[in-house]
Design an enzyme around this catalytic site. Structure first.
Site, PDB file in Angstrom:
ATOM      1  N   ASP A  55       0.353  -1.342   0.480  1.00  0.00           N
ATOM      2  CA  ASP A  55      -0.389  -0.033  -0.030  1.00  0.00           C
ATOM      3  C   ASP A  55       1.085   1.179   0.347  1.00  0.00           C
ATOM      4  O   ASP A  55       1.572   1.321   0.951  1.00  0.00           O
ATOM      5  CB  ASP A  55      -1.052   0.140   1.336  1.00  0.00           C
ATOM      6  CG  ASP A  55      -1.792  -1.352   0.782  1.00  0.00           C
ATOM      7  OD1 ASP A  55      -1.821  -2.487   0.525  1.00  0.00           O
ATOM      8  OD2 ASP A  55      -2.777  -1.204   1.665  1.00  0.00           O
TER       9      ASP A  55
ATOM     10  N   LYS B 230      -7.082   3.144  -2.895  1.00  0.00           N
ATOM     11  CA  LYS B 230      -7.120   3.068  -1.824  1.00  0.00           C
ATOM     12  C   LYS B 230      -7.621   4.629  -1.522  1.00  0.00           C
ATOM     13  O   LYS B 230      -6.261   5.892  -1.892  1.00  0.00           O
ATOM     14  CB  LYS B 230      -6.692   2.687  -1.001  1.00  0.00           C
ATOM     15  CG  LYS B 230      -6.710   2.893   0.191  1.00  0.00           C
ATOM     16  CD  LYS B 230      -5.078   1.685   1.232  1.00  0.00           C
ATOM     17  CE  LYS B 230      -5.548   1.955   2.398  1.00  0.00           C
ATOM     18  NZ  LYS B 230      -4.371   1.097   3.032  1.00  0.00           N
TER      19      LYS B 230
ATOM     20  N   LYS C 168     -10.456   0.307  -2.798  1.00  0.00           N
ATOM     21  CA  LYS C 168      -9.681  -0.322  -1.475  1.00  0.00           C
ATOM     22  C   LYS C 168     -10.222   1.310   0.308  1.00  0.00           C
ATOM     23  O   LYS C 168      -9.298   2.240  -0.705  1.00  0.00           O
ATOM     24  CB  LYS C 168      -9.311  -0.921  -0.317  1.00  0.00           C
ATOM     25  CG  LYS C 168      -8.383  -0.601   0.612  1.00  0.00           C
ATOM     26  CD  LYS C 168      -7.788  -1.392   1.342  1.00  0.00           C
ATOM     27  CE  LYS C 168      -6.352  -1.207   2.443  1.00  0.00           C
ATOM     28  NZ  LYS C 168      -5.691  -2.181   2.825  1.00  0.00           N
TER      29      LYS C 168
END
Lengths: 334, 290
Positions: free
Chosen positions: A171, A234, A270
């Site tokens: 991430d 995300k 996400k």
């Protein structure tokens, strides 16, 4: 369709799904220069903020009950990236989180496991060892998370280190400073470089929408991340408020929908940060189903970045199973 | 001067949950009448989800309320009595109308209720001395026991005595440091609604007391089964359901205060009988130094 392949399995990756220094067609030439990229991004349709808020408010009023609710809860559990991103994280805490990830409700073997455990890169090895071959992925935050304020070399070293420690999902945070000052190509190139450093690991690109100010910016940042080869976009680090709001989710989902329609490649989404209750989670599931459709209703394409959400999902699950309200004494303390 | 033809301001009261006054999630209300059947006001009819929300609020408020010093809790409760005193006339009217009492009897009931509250407020910092103490043990330890609050207590308030009865079951729960989810008298909820307004304007933190107007038979089962409720007082439970509630409460090993066969005379000296059921004894063994 190449983009429909199961990208969590590295062997299943088709060539064009790998990180590319040039974007997929028909967008091959948009990154040829700073001004071309800016023209492309600013040429994306503007977002009607009031319309987006009204749309999510309307979708949020859907009532999901009984068997649908049971399905939604189990689906949501299987989509959770169980997260601990504290300065005080210890190997012991990561191990207990891993145990919870494998068996969220030890009193009920039918409870699905979560999708991944999300930790800082230095603890990825601990998580990997604790999770073994359970099928739960190890996600690590990297690139000077959460601020992203470090040189490119440090960020890439951070990524390689996390991958070496056993993370199979990375991430990363985008450089919001570069984005907000209009250096879009720099943001793009950094994501490309990080994707390359990831190797076979799956890349989630954190936009930190709470710092992007407008929904138009959210749409532009989403496109940069997708063009650069991110596997997931995300919303947030969870360290900035507001985090994963529904209007932001709507804009990002529209971006992944449009991107697949144009290029054939499917990108995951996400939301992270601020999703604490089952009700919030179900609202997101409704939003996905109504915006991008059921193709995204799977842990390969949708994740919740959350820590306290899982306990609420488990409490609701216990309520459905036993018929009476449960309490926090009946789930583990993180 | 307003003439008699003034349009009546009809009231639709709400619940008191987490320091706020929400409508019932279900949107339900019911008519409250006086003892002779005349319309008094509309009250919210709480649903199981309101009970659930109230338990969440009570759980959230527990750490702060139970962690406050006994002295501070006593002060806060005494302040409630002060504010009740200021609402004396309103309480008298509501008790007289709801219970069909004469003005003087209603006044006596309200006086007794406020006095009862003050009496319990005085107990907060005396309980540890009366119920706890040092235990002589055969070893080099200083061993002592202290009473600690049980947690979230669900209270099914008496159906007949709408203020004195309510105070008599609620105040002991609060004085001992527990937080409460109260289902008020169904037919006579107005003094409880006013007590909610008193609590909201005194120093009791939001969530410590949650007042649900509605049916104890309907809500009792959810509260008895609820895994996050630590104790339940069945005083106001319908007599044919009390045994069932007790059985449901056993599923999560709750403390249960059984209902009396008939509603007791609330003016009698209460003693400690309503405080001790909601206390847990903690015993500490402390090594004696050289």
């Amino acid at each position: 369709m190449a983009g429909m392949t199961h990208v969590l399995d590295p062997d299943a990756l088709s060539d064009d799904a790998r990180a590319l220094s040039v974007p997929l067609p028909p967008y091959r030439d948009v990154t040829r220069s700073d001004s071309a990229f800016r023209a492309f991004l600013h040429g994306l349709p503007g977002v009607d903020q009031v319309g987006a808020e009204a749309r999510v408010a309307q979708l949020g009023s859907r009532s999901i009950k009984t068997t649908s609710k049971a399905w939604a809860i189990d689906t949501a559990i299987s989509m959770v990236d169980l997260t601990t991103l504290e300065g005080a994280d210890t190997p012991g805490k990561v191990r207990s989180l891993a145990a919870k990830a494998k068996s969220p409700d030890p009193t009920d073997p039918t409870c699905p496991r979560v999708a991944a455990v999300c930790v800082y890169g230095d603890l990825a090895g601990v998580a990997r060892e604790a999770l073994g071959d359970s099928g739960v992925h190890v996600a690590a935050v990297a690139t000077a998370f959460p601020s992203g304020r470090a040189s490119r070399a440090v960020k890439l070293a951070d990524v390689r280190d996390a991958v070496q420690n056993g993370a199979d999902e990375i991430d990363m945070v985008i450089d919001r400073g570069a984005f907000l000052s209009g250096r879009y190509l720099e943001v793009y190139e950094e994501i490309v470089a990080v994707k390359e450093a990831c190797g076979d690991a799956h890349l989630k690109v954190i936009l930190e929408t709470g710092e992007l100010v407008t929904l138009d910016n959210v749409r532009r940042a989403s496109w940069i991340a997708m063009l650069a080869g991110g596997d997931f976009i995300k919303t947030s680090t969870g360290k900035v408020s507001p985090a994963a709001t529904l209007p932001v989710g709507l804009v990002m989902l529209e971006a992944v929908r449009d991107f697949r329609a144009a290029t054939g490649r499917q990108i995951g989404f996400k939301p992270a940060g601020g999703i604490r209750t089952t009700k919030d989670a179900i609202k997101h599931l409704v939003l996905i189903n109504e915006t991008v459709g059921p193709d995204w209703l799977h842990a390969d394409w949708f994740r919740f970045g959350a820590s306290s959400l899982l306990n609420d999902l488990l409490l609701q699950r216990q309520k459905l199973r036993t018929g009476h309200y449960s309490g926090p004494d009946y789930v583990s303390v993180d | 001067m307003i003439g008699n033809d003034r349009l009546a301001v009809r009231k639709t009261y709400k619940l008191y949950v987490n320091g706020a006054f929400p409508r019932s999630e279900s949107g339900r209300t019911y008519e409250v009448t006086d003892a002779k059947g005349h319309f008094l006001a509309n009250a919210a009819e709480a649903s199981r989800k309101d009970a659930r929300d109230a338990v969440v609020a009570a759980r959230g408020a527990f750490a702060k309320w139970s962690g406050a010093t006994a002295y501070n809790r006593g002060q806060v409760l005494y302040r409630v009595a002060e504010v009740m005193e200021g609402r004396h006339v309103q309480f008298c009217e509501e008790v007289a109308a709801g219970e069909g009492l004469s003005a003087s009897k209603a006044r006596a009931a309200v006086d007794a209720a406020i006095d009862r509250w003050v009496w319990y407020a005085g107990w907060t910092d005396k309980l540890a001395a009366v119920l706890g103490g040092a235990n002589p043990v055969a070893g080099p330890y200083f061993d002592f026991s202290t009473p600690e609050p049980t947690g979230v207590v669900a209270v099914l308030a008496p159906q007949q005595s709408s203020l004195l009865g309510l105070v008599s079951v609620l105040a002991p729960v609060l004085a001992t440091g527990n937080t409460a989810v109260v289902v008020t008298s169904k037919e006579r909820p107005l003094p409880a609604v006013t007590l909610g307004e008193v609590l909201a304007t005194s120093d009791v933190p939001g969530g410590v007391v949650n007042l649900l107007t509605g049916d104890a038979g309907e809500l009792g089962t959810w509260l008895a089964e609820h895994a996050d409720v630590d104790a339940i007082d069945l005083t106001g439970a319908p007599s044919h359901r009390a045994m069932e509630f007790e059985r449901e409460a056993a599923g999560t090993i709750k403390r249960v205060l059984r209902p009396p066969v008939t509603e007791p005379d609330w003016t009698a000296d209460p003693g400690l009988a309503r405080m001790t059921p909601f206390l847990e004894t903690k015993t500490v063994w402390h090594p004696i130094g050289l």
